[in-house]
Design a protein around this motif. Structure first.
Motif, PDB file in Angstrom:
ATOM      1  N   ALA A 126       5.506   9.187   4.165  1.00  0.00           N
ATOM      2  CA  ALA A 126       6.927   9.427   3.895  1.00  0.00           C
ATOM      3  C   ALA A 126       7.120   9.816   2.438  1.00  0.00           C
ATOM      4  N   CYS A 127       8.122  10.661   2.206  1.00  0.00           N
ATOM      5  CA  CYS A 127       8.531  10.941   0.823  1.00  0.00           C
ATOM      6  C   CYS A 127      10.046  11.131   0.785  1.00  0.00           C
ATOM      7  N   TYR A 128      10.699  10.331  -0.028  1.00  0.00           N
ATOM      8  CA  TYR A 128      12.141  10.524  -0.263  1.00  0.00           C
ATOM      9  C   TYR A 128      12.340  11.880  -0.943  1.00  0.00           C
ATOM     10  N   ILE A 129      13.453  12.524  -0.632  1.00  0.00           N
ATOM     11  CA  ILE A 129      13.757  13.821  -1.249  1.00  0.00           C
ATOM     12  C   ILE A 129      15.150  13.759  -1.862  1.00  0.00           C
ATOM     13  N   GLY A 130      15.179  13.446  -3.155  1.00  0.00           N
ATOM     14  CA  GLY A 130      16.464  13.392  -3.855  1.00  0.00           C
ATOM     15  C   GLY A 130      16.870  14.749  -4.412  1.00  0.00           C
ATOM     16  N   SER A 131      15.923  15.676  -4.416  1.00  0.00           N
ATOM     17  CA  SER A 131      16.201  16.976  -5.047  1.00  0.00           C
ATOM     18  C   SER A 131      17.254  17.785  -4.287  1.00  0.00           C
ATOM     19  N   ILE A 132      17.600  17.379  -3.080  1.00  0.00           N
ATOM     20  CA  ILE A 132      18.689  18.087  -2.373  1.00  0.00           C
ATOM     21  C   ILE A 132      19.988  18.024  -3.169  1.00  0.00           C
ATOM     22  N   ILE A 155      -2.426   4.802  -4.978  1.00  0.00           N
ATOM     23  CA  ILE A 155      -1.206   4.000  -5.128  1.00  0.00           C
ATOM     24  C   ILE A 155      -0.780   4.095  -6.592  1.00  0.00           C
ATOM     25  N   LYS A 156       0.493   4.422  -6.829  1.00  0.00           N
ATOM     26  CA  LYS A 156       0.987   4.547  -8.208  1.00  0.00           C
ATOM     27  C   LYS A 156       1.298   3.158  -8.757  1.00  0.00           C
ATOM     28  N   PRO A 157       0.812   2.823  -9.943  1.00  0.00           N
ATOM     29  CA  PRO A 157       1.148   1.503 -10.502  1.00  0.00           C
ATOM     30  C   PRO A 157       2.656   1.388 -10.734  1.00  0.00           C
ATOM     31  N   LYS A 158       3.194   0.214 -10.484  1.00  0.00           N
ATOM     32  CA  LYS A 158       4.625  -0.030 -10.709  1.00  0.00           C
ATOM     33  C   LYS A 158       4.770  -1.011 -11.874  1.00  0.00           C
ATOM     34  N   LEU A 159       5.965  -1.092 -12.416  1.00  0.00           N
ATOM     35  CA  LEU A 159       6.206  -2.054 -13.496  1.00  0.00           C
ATOM     36  C   LEU A 159       5.757  -3.444 -13.036  1.00  0.00           C
ATOM     37  N   LEU A 193      22.916  11.944   0.477  1.00  0.00           N
ATOM     38  CA  LEU A 193      22.324  11.187  -0.634  1.00  0.00           C
ATOM     39  C   LEU A 193      20.894  11.625  -0.935  1.00  0.00           C
ATOM     40  N   PHE A 194      20.082  11.687   0.104  1.00  0.00           N
ATOM     41  CA  PHE A 194      18.678  12.088  -0.069  1.00  0.00           C
ATOM     42  C   PHE A 194      18.104  12.354   1.320  1.00  0.00           C
ATOM     43  N   GLY A 195      16.964  13.028   1.319  1.00  0.00           N
ATOM     44  CA  GLY A 195      16.252  13.230   2.581  1.00  0.00           C
ATOM     45  C   GLY A 195      15.031  12.339   2.627  1.00  0.00           C
ATOM     46  N   ASN A 225      12.083  24.072  -3.938  1.00  0.00           N
ATOM     47  CA  ASN A 225      10.743  24.635  -3.836  1.00  0.00           C
ATOM     48  C   ASN A 225       9.672  23.569  -3.585  1.00  0.00           C
ATOM     49  N   GLN A 226       9.996  22.603  -2.712  1.00  0.00           N
ATOM     50  CA  GLN A 226       9.013  21.574  -2.368  1.00  0.00           C
ATOM     51  C   GLN A 226       8.601  21.833  -0.917  1.00  0.00           C
ATOM     52  N   SER A 227       7.372  22.328  -0.732  1.00  0.00           N
ATOM     53  CA  SER A 227       6.948  22.821   0.588  1.00  0.00           C
ATOM     54  C   SER A 227       6.997  21.732   1.656  1.00  0.00           C
ATOM     55  N   TYR A 228       6.844  20.462   1.214  1.00  0.00           N
ATOM     56  CA  TYR A 228       6.797  19.387   2.206  1.00  0.00           C
ATOM     57  C   TYR A 228       8.165  19.094   2.827  1.00  0.00           C
ATOM     58  N   ILE A 229       9.228  19.717   2.297  1.00  0.00           N
ATOM     59  CA  ILE A 229      10.536  19.574   2.948  1.00  0.00           C
ATOM     60  C   ILE A 229      10.548  20.439   4.207  1.00  0.00           C
ATOM     61  N   GLU A 240       0.822  -1.220   0.000  1.00  0.00           N
ATOM     62  CA  GLU A 240       0.000   0.000   0.000  1.00  0.00           C
ATOM     63  C   GLU A 240       0.853   1.265   0.000  1.00  0.00           C
ATOM     64  N   HIS A 241       2.153   1.105  -0.269  1.00  0.00           N
ATOM     65  CA  HIS A 241       3.027   2.287  -0.261  1.00  0.00           C
ATOM     66  C   HIS A 241       2.602   3.332  -1.287  1.00  0.00           C
ATOM     67  N   ARG A 242       2.593   4.552  -0.879  1.00  0.00           N
ATOM     68  CA  ARG A 242       2.527   5.699  -1.798  1.00  0.00           C
ATOM     69  C   ARG A 242       3.248   6.839  -1.119  1.00  0.00           C
ATOM     70  N   SER A 243       3.972   7.667  -1.893  1.00  0.00           N
ATOM     71  CA  SER A 243       4.648   8.827  -1.316  1.00  0.00           C
ATOM     72  C   SER A 243       3.607   9.837  -0.873  1.00  0.00           C
ATOM     73  N   ILE A 244       3.851  10.439   0.284  1.00  0.00           N
ATOM     74  CA  ILE A 244       2.973  11.497   0.796  1.00  0.00           C
ATOM     75  C   ILE A 244       3.716  12.822   0.710  1.00  0.00           C
ATOM     76  N   ARG A 245       3.049  13.826   0.139  1.00  0.00           N
ATOM     77  CA  ARG A 245       3.702  15.120  -0.074  1.00  0.00           C
ATOM     78  C   ARG A 245       2.954  16.276   0.573  1.00  0.00           C
ATOM     79  N   ALA A 246       2.004  15.961   1.452  1.00  0.00           N
ATOM     80  CA  ALA A 246       1.336  17.015   2.237  1.00  0.00           C
ATOM     81  C   ALA A 246       1.155  16.469   3.649  1.00  0.00           C
TER      82      ALA A 246
HETATM   83  C1  LIG Z   1      15.907   8.311  -4.087  1.00  0.00           C
HETATM   84  C2  LIG Z   1      14.544   8.949  -4.287  1.00  0.00           C
HETATM   85  C3  LIG Z   1      14.456  10.318  -4.414  1.00  0.00           C
HETATM   86  C4  LIG Z   1      13.206  10.935  -4.551  1.00  0.00           C
HETATM   87  N1  LIG Z   1      13.143  12.301  -4.584  1.00  0.00           N
HETATM   88  C5  LIG Z   1      11.942  12.916  -4.594  1.00  0.00           C
HETATM   89  C6  LIG Z   1      11.859  14.339  -4.501  1.00  0.00           C
HETATM   90  O1  LIG Z   1      12.855  15.055  -4.442  1.00  0.00           O
HETATM   91  N2  LIG Z   1      10.634  14.899  -4.484  1.00  0.00           N
HETATM   92  C7  LIG Z   1       9.486  14.153  -4.536  1.00  0.00           C
HETATM   93  O2  LIG Z   1       8.404  14.728  -4.506  1.00  0.00           O
HETATM   94  N3  LIG Z   1       9.524  12.795  -4.612  1.00  0.00           N
HETATM   95  C8  LIG Z   1      10.722  12.169  -4.633  1.00  0.00           C
HETATM   96  N4  LIG Z   1      10.800  10.785  -4.680  1.00  0.00           N
HETATM   97  C9  LIG Z   1       9.548   9.988  -4.698  1.00  0.00           C
HETATM   98  C10 LIG Z   1       9.279   9.405  -6.090  1.00  0.00           C
HETATM   99  O3  LIG Z   1       8.841  10.422  -6.941  1.00  0.00           O
HETATM  100  C11 LIG Z   1       8.203   8.310  -5.931  1.00  0.00           C
HETATM  101  O4  LIG Z   1       8.686   7.289  -5.093  1.00  0.00           O
HETATM  102  C12 LIG Z   1       7.806   7.709  -7.293  1.00  0.00           C
HETATM  103  O5  LIG Z   1       7.177   8.665  -8.108  1.00  0.00           O
HETATM  104  C13 LIG Z   1       6.822   6.540  -7.089  1.00  0.00           C
HETATM  105  O6  LIG Z   1       5.689   6.973  -6.389  1.00  0.00           O
HETATM  106  P1  LIG Z   1       5.263   6.318  -4.999  1.00  0.00           P
HETATM  107  O7  LIG Z   1       6.408   6.476  -4.022  1.00  0.00           O
HETATM  108  O8  LIG Z   1       4.027   7.074  -4.556  1.00  0.00           O
HETATM  109  O9  LIG Z   1       4.961   4.867  -5.257  1.00  0.00           O
HETATM  110  C14 LIG Z   1      12.030  10.140  -4.586  1.00  0.00           C
HETATM  111  C15 LIG Z   1      12.139   8.749  -4.478  1.00  0.00           C
HETATM  112  C16 LIG Z   1      13.374   8.159  -4.328  1.00  0.00           C
HETATM  113  C17 LIG Z   1      13.457   6.653  -4.187  1.00  0.00           C
END
Ligand SMILES: Cc1cc2nc3c(=O)[nH]c(=O)nc-3n(C[C@H](O)[C@H](O)[C@H](O)COP(=O)(O)O)c2cc1C
Length: 248
Positions: free
Chosen positions: A132-138, A172-176, A158-160, A65-69, A10-16
């Motif tokens: 949770a949301c990974y932040i690679g944009s750092i 939920i975003k479809p994956k391969l 590496l990332f936040g 410019n990602q407010s959720y950071i 059920e994973h999905r990134s949360i951005r708010a």
């Molecule tokens: C290493 C890494 C860096 C990421 N960096 C960002 C980011 O900077 N901003 C963001 O909104 N999402 C970021 N994401 C989240 C991805 O966009 C997200 O995992 C992908 O679109 C799949 O969506 P899901 O996590 O909802 O399944 C990152 C994910 C990973 C694994």
């Protein structure tokens, strides 16, 4: 199916996120899960920095410019890190740098260790109902991150990971699918891969058109090829090398 699998599927990134800080016991559970992961050769070549200082969060958020950071319940920065190993090697006058730490292999080891820790943290958070949301944009401004946290040599951010109580519902975003990423006994043919991706493009087009927010007309292949075609970070390679990583 069990609770662990349900959490994973059920994973999905949360951005708010709600502006409520996570409780200490939640942060401790997440950090303990991160620390418990497998680690290559027992090196534990990573560290984490919890960021609670609003000014530091604001500066980190300004990179992309990602407010959720800035607005979240907690933020953790993940680092590839041989600094502690270097301290002891220097004390014992052993050259671990030219022998291993500088190599591509050991840069991979540190990034893998940090990633395993981060994914454990993510799954732990999600199992507690925390988003949770990974932040690679750092990576777009490594020098700013470096100065903000006084990072020494042999430490590369590496990332936040932005964490918090969700303030949005996300699909939920479809994956391969399995056949596109899991092959048996030998690598899949180009034909098989093309046919899998055609099917996946159809899935993704339907997903983008039917999801609750940010509907759009898009295909996975178009999206990722555009990204791979455009993105380039000229500062990253020299930054990593200045930190004495991946130089040979
Ligand atoms: C290493 C890494 C860096 C990421 N960096 C960002 C980011 O900077 N901003 C963001 O909104 N999402 C970021 N994401 C989240 C991805 O966009 C997200 O995992 C992908 O679109 C799949 O969506 P899901 O996590 O909802 O399944 C990152 C994910 C990973 C694994």
């Amino acid at each position: 199916m069990n609770d662990t699998l349900t959490t994973l599927l059920e994973h999905r990134s949360i951005r708010a996120f709600k502006d409520t800080p996570l409780k200490d016991e939640e942060i401790n559970a997440i950090i303990d899960a991160a620390r418990s992961g497998s680690t290559s050769s027992y090196l534990m070549a990573y560290s984490m920095i919890g960021v609670t200082d609003p000014e530091k969060k604001r500066k980190l958020a300004s990179i992309s410019n990602q407010s959720y950071i800035e607005k979240n319940g907690h933020f953790i920065l993940f680092l590839a890190d041989y600094h502690r190993h270097m301290i002891h090697a220097n004390k014992e006058e052993k050259d671990i740098l030219s022998k291993n730490v500088q190599s591509t292999e050991y840069f991979m080891i540190a990034t893998i260790d940090a990633t395993i820790a981060a994914q454990n943290a993510t799954v732990a958070a999600e199992s507690l109902g925390i988003g949770a949301c990974y932040i690679g944009s750092i990576k777009r401004d490594m020098d700013l991150v470096n100065d903000l946290f006084d990072l020494p040599e042999h430490v590369v951010p590496l990332f936040g990971l932005a964490l918090g109580y969700p303030d949005e519902k996300q699909d939920i975003k479809p994956k391969l699918p399995k056949n596109a990423v899991y092959f048996e006994n030998s690598y899949a043919s180009d034909e098989q891969q093309k046919s899998e991706l055609e099917k996946f493009d159809e899935t993704i087009t339907t997903y983008y058109q039917s999801r609750q927010t940010n509907k759009r007309d898009d295909r996975w292949t178009t999206q990722v090829i555009e990204k791979l075609h455009n993105q380039r970070n000229d500062r990253l390679t020299p930054f990593v090398e200045e930190k004495k990583f991946n130089t040979r």
